[in-house]
Design an enzyme around this catalytic site. Structure first.
Site, PDB file in Angstrom:
ATOM      1  N   ASP A 107       0.967  -1.037   0.149  1.00 13.97           N
ATOM      2  CA  ASP A 107       0.058   0.024  -0.057  1.00 13.97           C
ATOM      3  C   ASP A 107       1.043   1.245  -0.058  1.00 13.97           C
ATOM      4  O   ASP A 107       2.030   1.099   0.132  1.00 13.97           O
ATOM      5  CB  ASP A 107      -1.020   0.156   1.057  1.00 13.97           C
ATOM      6  CG  ASP A 107      -0.699  -0.526   2.440  1.00 13.97           C
ATOM      7  OD1 ASP A 107      -1.275  -1.652   2.855  1.00 13.97           O
ATOM      8  OD2 ASP A 107       0.326   0.329   2.934  1.00 13.97           O
TER       9      ASP A 107
HETATM   10  N1  URA Z   1       0.466  -5.366   4.905  1.00 12.71           N
HETATM   11  C1  URA Z   1       0.081  -4.128   5.055  1.00 12.71           C
HETATM   12  O1  URA Z   1      -0.558  -3.779   6.025  1.00 12.71           O
HETATM   13  N2  URA Z   1       0.522  -3.419   4.085  1.00 12.71           N
HETATM   14  C2  URA Z   1       1.008  -3.811   2.841  1.00 12.71           C
HETATM   15  O2  URA Z   1       1.326  -2.920   2.006  1.00 12.71           O
HETATM   16  C3  URA Z   1       1.481  -5.169   2.936  1.00 12.71           C
HETATM   17  C4  URA Z   1       1.101  -5.922   4.007  1.00 12.71           C
END
Ligand code: URA
Length: 256
Positions: A107
């Site tokens: 993310d």
């Molecule tokens: N877990 C998360 O919260 N975000 C990511 O980008 C990957 C794993």
């Protein structure tokens, strides 16, 4: 119909011989053959594994498959384009890398390892939930987490889309306001680590993916890419295959 079929136009452009628009023109001008017969329809289905393409009578070879790692910085979206105009990971890539597809997402506020490849089968395999490929994250979380809280992460916590699988968790250090720990999960649900940390009453302040299976971030500079070595790509495929197998089958007893 086989799921692997592609249009003739797409096969030709994937080979690197021409763009999709140019490919349509080349096909229309009668220079492209499939199994020794000229084909004029760019939308004809072809099987990449069986059908033999020619251009002006000479074999068209598939472009070599590519496997890359990107150290994604925070602030970039894992997508080809963003309707809100935010920067995407493709803004970090060279023109020759723009055809690559990312495997799984990080993310916007997460940094770390992302795999990019032109090998769609490899991508499907690595990102499939059945592969149970371990992914390791370094987490900085709010407050001083107790061993009981970390144990809850190890055993699995209840999220709105179901309980999480057991995870490996290793505390690295405390500061006066934060806990630093490493977590290895074998799933890839949306914002999973952040939601897991929220489920134990804390909040993620910083999240970095430091390993995918046997591939580690090492000295890769932030925002940069490097090619996976052939042995790393093979190790990753084998790792995925063996973790998928071990989660389906009981462990084999060795014969005396
Ligand atoms: N877990 C998360 O919260 N975000 C990511 O980008 C990957 C794993």
């Amino acid at each position: 119909m086989s799921q692997k079929l592609k249009t003739l136009e797409r096969m030709l452009s994937k080979s690197g011989l021409a763009s999709r628009t140019e490919a349509r023109k080349l096909i229309g001008s009668g220079r492209v053959g499939v199994n020794n017969r000229i084909v004029l329809n760019p939308d004809q289905w072809v099987d990449p594994e069986r059908d033999r393409l020619t251009f002006d009578g000479k074999p068209v070879r598939a472009a070599a498959l590519e496997y890359w790692l990107l150290y994604k910085p925070t602030g970039y979206i894992t997508a080809a384009r963003d309707p809100e105009g935010r920067p995407t990971i493709y803004d970090l890539l060279e023109a020759s890398q723009k055809q690559l597809k990312y495997v799984g997402r990080l993310d916007q506020d997460t940094s770390g390892l992302l795999i990019l490849t032109s090998d769609t089968r490899f991508a499907d395999f690595v990102s499939s939930p059945e592969s149970h490929l371990p992914k390791t994250y370094l987490v900085k979380s709010l407050g001083m987490l107790s061993e009981e809280q970390l144990d809850s992460l190890r055993k699995g916590v209840e999220l709105k889309d179901g309980p999480t699988r057991p995870a490996q968790v290793k505390r690295v250090r405390y500061s006066s306001t934060s806990t630093f720990f490493e977590i290895t999960i074998t799933e890839g649900r949306n914002r999973q680590v952040r939601r897991m940390v929220e489920a134990i009453g804390s909040k993620v302040r910083k999240l970095v993916r430091v390993a995918i299976g046997p591939i580690e971030i090492g000295e890769l500079p932030i925002g940069k890419t490097r090619q996976l070595t052939a042995s790393e790509a093979i190790a990753l495929s084998n790792f995925g295959a063996s973790s998928a197998r071990s989660s389906r089958e009981p462990a084999r007893q060795s014969q005396p």
